[in-house]
Design a protein around this motif. Structure first.
Motif, short mmCIF file in Angstrom:
data_model
loop_
_atom_site.label_atom_id
_atom_site.label_comp_id
_atom_site.label_asym_id
_atom_site.label_seq_id
_atom_site.Cartn_x
_atom_site.Cartn_y
_atom_site.Cartn_z
N LEU A 286 -3.74 2.05 -0.52
CA LEU A 286 -3.37 0.63 -0.52
C LEU A 286 -4.28 -0.19 0.38
O LEU A 286 -4.79 -1.24 -0.03
N THR B 110 -7.53 -0.43 -2.28
CA THR B 110 -7.08 -1.60 -3.04
C THR B 110 -7.46 -2.91 -2.37
O THR B 110 -7.99 -3.83 -3.02
N ASN C 256 9.95 -1.31 0.83
CA ASN C 256 9.66 0.09 0.51
C ASN C 256 9.61 0.99 1.74
O ASN C 256 9.16 2.14 1.66
N GLU D 129 5.47 -5.75 0.44
CA GLU D 129 6.55 -4.83 0.13
C GLU D 129 6.37 -3.45 0.78
O GLU D 129 7.32 -2.68 0.85
N ASN D 130 5.16 -3.17 1.27
CA ASN D 130 4.89 -1.84 1.82
C ASN D 130 4.43 -1.82 3.27
O ASN D 130 4.53 -0.78 3.92
N THR E 278 4.04 -9.45 -3.04
CA THR E 278 2.77 -8.72 -3.07
C THR E 278 2.99 -7.28 -2.65
O THR E 278 3.96 -6.96 -1.95
N ASN E 279 2.07 -6.40 -3.06
CA ASN E 279 2.24 -4.99 -2.69
C ASN E 279 2.04 -4.76 -1.19
O ASN E 279 2.59 -3.82 -0.62
#
Length: 349
Positions: A87, A91, A43, A121-122, A117-118
């Motif tokens: 995030l 989170t 991302n 990906e970020n 996982t987020n």
């Protein structure tokens, strides 16, 4: 011992070995410094000739500045600017690594490195590992010390440039300070003029992206020290991974406990140094010989062999002194040097 150093002595979660260690075992074994960069997050779109990439915020923090044992690690984390708080803070609850338990830090690091996982990906990340051997060599360099602040500054600049060189559109940089924040910020701003640079004390507790960098640096240092300690014990470098998942229990011993936190004020560290000093070589590449603790132990006649080196200013005689008029009054073996390559011309005629 300070509260921060007490936290450092907690047993480390060894069920996960991050790639910043597992992919660089030969470097650790050799006492070499190295850098490691994670893959570019899916991302985070890189810069291209046609357009700028995703604007990101980048944080920098270190672990292991004060210890006499082990590397100093500079960690970096970066992600899209708008995700820093939602995030990282809301989170996943990143915080200054010193207030997180070893298990929590290891879990966060594993998630950063787990595809799908987020965080993976970020969030991208990187480290620069400055080995104890290289730190000492710089600080004790003949002709002028390469002090720790200068080494730290260069490490910070190197990893930021390394991330930018990978096409990342870095717009904001937050750094936990070295020395006076204003001076450090001015230097970094001059090097990265297109970025907003903020340098503050306790930045790891103020900015989530610096908290993430703090976790990256701390986990990498802790596991590096475990691997180094295992190498000292066994004579080789190994890395056990995922013991908890495979066997259902953690079977990896608390390797780092043998030398404690590595801080000079830690009694376990000093005890280990005293009990494992080699009378000729001192210690291995895991030790910072430039630290006062190591110097004091090496200068103790009961613990190390004392060597008197020749004074270069007094002993630096020119080679011609052994072959010409400078030999007047010199007798014995040194006089024989005059005829070592044959007789002089006057002796033949």
């Amino acid at each position: 011992m300070s509260q921060a150093q007490e936290v450092e002595t907690q047993p480390v979660a060894t069920e996960y070995i991050p790639p910043s260690v597992s992919e660089h075992l030969p470097d650790l074994h050799a006492g070499s410094s190295y850098a490691h960069y994670s893959p570019l997050p899916v991302n985070v779109t890189p810069n291209s000739p046609e357009s700028q990439g995703t604007p990101v915020v980048l944080g920098v923090d270190e672990a292991g500045r004060g210890p006499v044992i082990g590397p100093m690690i500079y960690g970096i984390a970066y992600l899209p600017i708008e995700l820093q708080h939602s995030l990282l803070a809301e989170t996943h609850h990143f915080d200054d690594s010193k207030v997180l338990t070893p298990l929590v830090r290891a879990k966060l690091m594993r998630t950063l490195c787990t595809s799908g996982t987020n965080l993976f990906e970020n969030v991208g990340w990187a480290i620069k590992s400055l080995s104890a051997q290289d730190i000492s060599a710089g600080m004790m360099r003949y002709g002028g010390s390469y002090n720790l602040n200068a080494q730290a500054m260069d490490a910070t600049i190197e990893v930021i440039r390394g991330v930018i060189a990978r096409g990342v559109n870095v717009q904001e940089i937050f750094v936990d300070t070295i020395g006076q924040p204003a001076v450090y910020q001015k230097k970094l701003q001059a090097i990265f003029p297109t970025c907003k640079v903020v340098v503050e004390k306790k930045a790891d507790s103020l900015f989530p992206v610096v908290s993430a960098a703090s976790v990256v640096a701390k986990v990498t240092r802790d596991v590096s020290c475990e691997v180094l300690y295992q190498g000292v014990k066994t004579g080789k470098i190994t890395a056990k991974r995922d013991a908890m998942e495979v066997d259902g229990v953690v079977e990896v011993e608390d390797l780092v406990i043998g030398w404690g936190s590595g801080y000079p004020s830690d009694a376990k560290c000093v005890t280990w140094l005293k009990g494992n000093i080699d009378e000729t070589f001192g210690w291995g590449s895991e030790c910072r010989f430039s630290w006062g603790t190591a110097k004091d132990l090496l200068e103790d006649k009961n613990k190390a062999i004392q060597i008197d080196w020749a004074d270069e200013d007094k002993e630096n005689n020119k080679l011609s002194q052994y072959f010409g008029a400078g030999m007047t009054g010199i007798k014995g073996e040194e006089q024989e040097l005059r005829t070592w390559f044959g007789s002089g011309v006057k002796e033949i005629f």
